[in-house]
Design an enzyme around this catalytic site. Structure first.
Site, PDB file in Angstrom:
ATOM      1  N   GLY A  33       0.840  -1.198   0.000  1.00 55.72           N
ATOM      2  CA  GLY A  33       0.000   0.000   0.000  1.00 55.72           C
ATOM      3  C   GLY A  33       0.868   1.238   0.000  1.00 55.72           C
ATOM      4  CG  LEU A  34      -0.679   4.803  -1.801  1.00 56.95           C
ATOM      5  CD1 LEU A  34      -1.748   5.894  -1.832  1.00 56.95           C
ATOM      6  CD2 LEU A  34       0.344   5.010  -2.908  1.00 56.95           C
ATOM      7  CB  SER A  35       4.441   6.230   1.997  1.00 60.35           C
ATOM      8  OG  SER A  35       5.051   6.739   3.158  1.00 60.35           O
ATOM      9  N   GLY A  36       2.255   5.550   4.498  1.00 64.21           N
ATOM     10  CA  GLY A  36       1.296   6.142   5.414  1.00 64.21           C
ATOM     11  C   GLY A  36      -0.030   5.409   5.488  1.00 64.21           C
ATOM     12  N   GLY A  38      -0.507   2.473   6.670  1.00 63.81           N
ATOM     13  CA  GLY A  38      -0.600   1.722   7.921  1.00 63.81           C
ATOM     14  C   GLY A  38      -0.086   0.305   7.839  1.00 63.81           C
ATOM     15  CE  LYS A  39       3.539  -0.078   3.016  1.00 62.55           C
ATOM     16  NZ  LYS A  39       3.104   1.336   3.094  1.00 62.55           N
ATOM     17  CB  SER A  40       5.064  -0.540   9.524  1.00 64.02           C
ATOM     18  OG  SER A  40       5.909  -0.592   8.398  1.00 64.02           O
ATOM     19  CB  SER A 107       5.829  -4.181  -2.859  1.00 60.18           C
ATOM     20  OG  SER A 107       4.729  -4.297  -1.996  1.00 60.18           O
TER      21      SER A 107
END
Length: 202
Positions: A33-36, A38-40, A107
């Site tokens: 997903g995009l930066s920000g 909430g992936k991490s 990615s």
């Protein structure tokens, strides 16, 4: 040394044996997903839940990996592809070790994600699309990256000056700007139980 001198050495302990001892199957949960988006945050929240329930899991985070394994790689298309290639190979090792590995990487390119999928057996690669609008990601901007990208300080920034190819058929889609972290974790756990990766809680 030429490739002809490198021979694959079969391990004595098999993946299936490790999974049996762990009482769960192993897989790659590929958070994209995009930066920000909430992936991490989601990957770590999920791992916390898995760990608390006694499952073997580990998080490979995009920023953390660039401090070591992928140190020196930039953000050109070529370096992004190499970044994902290396992570894919490491994630495959975790699957072989009987572990549920959560990878949190932007990615952006479908081809690279599909290439990782091909490294493991069917059902062992679970694409988790952490979907979040660009506006919401930019309003969060936890690292101040969007602000720098808008002023040209960061070239080739995904979503601004570099494309992000949305997953076409992800196994799981989490709308992180609409539901809570707890709800998102429960959604993923439910999928893992449904696919018999985790045992059903009684």
């Amino acid at each position: 040394m030429s490739d002809s001198n490198i021979v694959w050495h079969e391990t004595t302990v098999k993946k299936e044996e490790r999974q049996a001892r762990n009482n769960h199957k192993s897989c790659i949960l590929w958070f994209t997903g995009l930066s920000g988006a909430g992936k991490s945050t989601l990957a770590n929240a999920l791992e916390h839940t898995l760990f608390a329930r006694g499952y073997n899991s580990y998080v490979l985070d995009g920023d953390n990996v660039r401090h070591g394994l992928n140190k020196g790689l930039g953000f050109s298309d070529e370096d992004r592809k190499e970044n994902i290639r290396r992570i894919g190979e490491v994630a495959k090792l975790f699957v072989d070790a009987g572990t549920i590995v959560c990878t949190a990487f932007i990615s952006p390119f479908k081809e690279d994600r599909d290439r990782v999928r091909e490294l493991v057996e069917e059902g062992e690669f679970i694409e988790v699309y952490v979907r979040c609008s660009l506006e919401a990601c930019e309003s969060r901007d936890p690292k101040g990256l969007y602000k720098k990208a808008r002023t040209g300080e960061i070239p080739s920034f995904t979503g601004i000056s570099s494309p992000y190819e949305e997953p076409e058929n992800p196994e799981i889609t989490v709308d992180s700007d609409q539901i809570s972290i707890e709800e998102s974790v429960n959604q993923i756990i439910a999928y893992l139980v449904e696919k018999n990766i985790l045992a059903k809680e009684v």
